[in-house]
Write an enzyme that holds these catalytic residues in place. Structure first.
Site, short mmCIF file in Angstrom:
data_model
loop_
_atom_site.label_atom_id
_atom_site.label_comp_id
_atom_site.label_asym_id
_atom_site.label_seq_id
_atom_site.Cartn_x
_atom_site.Cartn_y
_atom_site.Cartn_z
N HIS A 17 48.47 44.00 45.74
CA HIS A 17 48.09 43.96 44.32
C HIS A 17 47.50 42.59 43.98
O HIS A 17 48.21 41.64 43.66
CB HIS A 17 49.29 44.27 43.41
N HIS A 67 43.74 41.02 42.17
CA HIS A 67 42.47 41.36 41.52
C HIS A 67 41.35 40.43 41.98
O HIS A 67 41.55 39.24 42.18
CB HIS A 67 42.61 41.28 40.00
N ARG A 106 27.29 37.18 37.53
CA ARG A 106 26.05 37.74 36.96
C ARG A 106 25.06 38.28 37.97
O ARG A 106 24.13 38.97 37.61
CB ARG A 106 25.40 36.69 36.07
N ASP A 129 39.02 49.86 40.26
CA ASP A 129 39.82 50.21 39.08
C ASP A 129 38.99 50.35 37.82
O ASP A 129 37.96 49.70 37.63
CB ASP A 129 41.00 49.23 38.88
N GLY A 140 43.85 46.70 33.08
CA GLY A 140 43.70 46.30 31.68
C GLY A 140 44.93 46.63 30.86
O GLY A 140 46.00 46.87 31.41
N HIS A 177 47.81 51.01 37.34
CA HIS A 177 48.80 50.12 36.72
C HIS A 177 49.58 50.94 35.70
O HIS A 177 49.00 51.76 34.98
CB HIS A 177 48.12 49.02 35.90
N GLU A 216 53.70 47.83 33.02
CA GLU A 216 53.59 46.36 33.05
C GLU A 216 53.90 45.84 31.65
O GLU A 216 54.80 45.02 31.47
CB GLU A 216 52.17 45.95 33.48
N ASP A 269 48.74 39.21 41.99
CA ASP A 269 47.98 39.70 40.84
C ASP A 269 46.67 38.92 40.64
O ASP A 269 45.60 39.43 40.96
CB ASP A 269 48.82 39.66 39.57
O1 LIG Z 1 47.95 42.16 35.49
C1 LIG Z 1 46.94 42.85 35.20
N1 LIG Z 1 47.09 44.00 34.52
C2 LIG Z 1 46.05 44.77 34.16
N2 LIG Z 1 44.77 44.45 34.44
C3 LIG Z 1 44.54 43.31 35.11
C4 LIG Z 1 45.59 42.47 35.52
N3 LIG Z 1 45.05 41.43 36.16
C5 LIG Z 1 43.73 41.60 36.16
N4 LIG Z 1 43.41 42.74 35.53
C6 LIG Z 1 42.02 43.18 35.34
O2 LIG Z 1 41.75 43.11 33.96
C7 LIG Z 1 40.48 43.71 33.76
C8 LIG Z 1 40.40 44.28 32.40
O3 LIG Z 1 40.78 45.59 32.33
C9 LIG Z 1 40.32 44.71 34.89
O4 LIG Z 1 39.22 44.27 35.65
C10 LIG Z 1 41.62 44.59 35.67
O5 LIG Z 1 41.40 44.77 37.06
#
Ligand SMILES: O=c1[nH]cnc2c1ncn2[C@@H]1O[C@H](CO)[C@@H](O)[C@H]1O
Length: 336
Positions: free
Chosen positions: A14, A16, A70, A137, A169, A196, A199, A277
């Site tokens: 997990h 991002h 970008r 995602d 998100g 997700h 949380e 995360d």
């Molecule tokens: O801890 C988290 N929870 C939910 N979304 C997250 C987290 N960390 C990063 N994102 C990111 O937030 C963006 C907006 O939706 C998404 O790109 C998601 O992957």
């Protein structure tokens, strides 16, 4: 212990994409796009910028960094930096959550986006001994349009490293069930379901993730502790949670590490992995999260090696890759 953790071969499940951009990468991108972004172009000022008042503020800041990506070259630079950072933590296998729609909407063609991440995947395997896999995602706050487009990009491009479909998100105000048709289609196409849930919202969001979205693993899921029936269900059906302790404190999902429900979940027999995360945004890295977990759970080296094994078993790596990594962990544990 820190030395043991640092040398331990690990899997991360997990983490991002944009949330893993190093302060140097973020500052360089901010400098490149100076005047068009609120993100500081000075790496030293990022710690303050990455201090979050609540989860909504976290998402707002996250999206401001997303906005700095970008073109395909930015994607390549970002992803290559992440691969190097993961390898630096002795991560051998990572399922990276990528949000292609955020970048495609910003103007990067889907094909160029996928080509950029795939190039890095191939070189990371060759040069760093790191296997990367992608979770695409849906950015939940962007609604069904985002779901539709994320699915389309996943199925049309179908990069070789893509294994799962996710939903990120905010949860509050973004009910999980509305995404069912998109998860159904992704699963029918052979992708794993890893939304997700639990949380920032309650246990119901996790039930929805399981029943409506077919969750095979759940991102975070810490709110399960509010519902003993759910905890029992997760344990019985072996639906693992991807737990990110420091993240939960930084986004204010939990008040402090001392109050983190990790020990309760483990005691109840819930399978879980330990993850970062968005490491630089939370001033953390995987080895630090393992140390945090060891402290919270009172683990010795054997216990920490078991955490690493659990992540491998819960991953969607091939059986051959799982066996190889488990054997490496075994050999390492015996050698030290
Ligand atoms: O801890 C988290 N929870 C939910 N979304 C997250 C987290 N960390 C990063 N994102 C990111 O937030 C963006 C907006 O939706 C998404 O790109 C998601 O992957």
């Amino acid at each position: 212990m820190q030395e043991f953790i640092a040398g331990l071969p690990k899997a991360e499940l997990h983490v991002h994409h944009v949330g893993s951009a190093s302060p140097q990468t973020v500052a360089a991108l901010a400098a490149r796009h100076e005047g068009t972004s609120p993100v500081p172009a000075d790496a030293d000022k990022l710690a303050e910028y990455f201090t979050f008042t609540d989860f909504a503020h976290f998402v707002q800041v996250y999206l401001s960094v997303v906005d700095l990506i970008r073109d395909a070259e930015d994607v390549r630079t970002l992803t290559a930096g992440i691969a190097a950072d993961l390898a630096g933590q002795n991560v051998r296998y990572a399922e990276l959550t990528v949000t292609p729609w955020s970048s495609v909407r910003r103007g990067i063609p889907a094909e160029a986006f996928c080509e950029a991440i795939e190039d890095v995947r191939v070189t990371a395997a060759r040069d760093l001994g790191l296997q990367l896999r992608w979770v695409f995602d849906i950015p939940g706050e962007a609604g069904l349009e985002a779901a539709e487009n994320t699915l389309r990009i996943a199925l049309d491009q179908r990069p070789d490293g893509l294994i799962s479909f996710g939903l990120g998100g905010p949860e509050i105000g973004v009910p999980r069930p509305q995404f069912k048709p998109y998860f159904d289609a992704a699963r029918a196409a052979g992708l794993h379901s890893v939304p997700h849930a639990g949380e920032t919202s309650d246990a119901q969001s996790m039930w929805d993730a399981i029943h409506e979205l077919g969750a095979e693993r759940i991102g975070h899921g810490i709110r399960a502790v509010q519902d003993p029936e759910l905890v029992a269900y997760l344990a019985e059906h072996q639906i693992p949670l991807e737990v990110c302790p420091t993240s939960n404190v930084c986004t204010r999902a939990v008040a402090s590490l001392a109050e983190h429900p990790l020990p309760q979940l483990v005691a109840a027999g819930v399978q879980l992995s330990i993850n970062t995360d968005d490491p630089p945004m939370f001033s953390t890295w995987l080895n630090k999260e393992y140390a945090v977990a060891a402290e919270l759970l009172g683990l010795d080296e054997r216990g920490v090696a078991d955490l690493a094994r659990a992540a491998v078993r819960q991953s969607f790596a091939s059986e051959a890759d799982k066996s190889a990594l488990l054997a490496e962990i075994e050999a390492y544990s015996h050698a030290v």
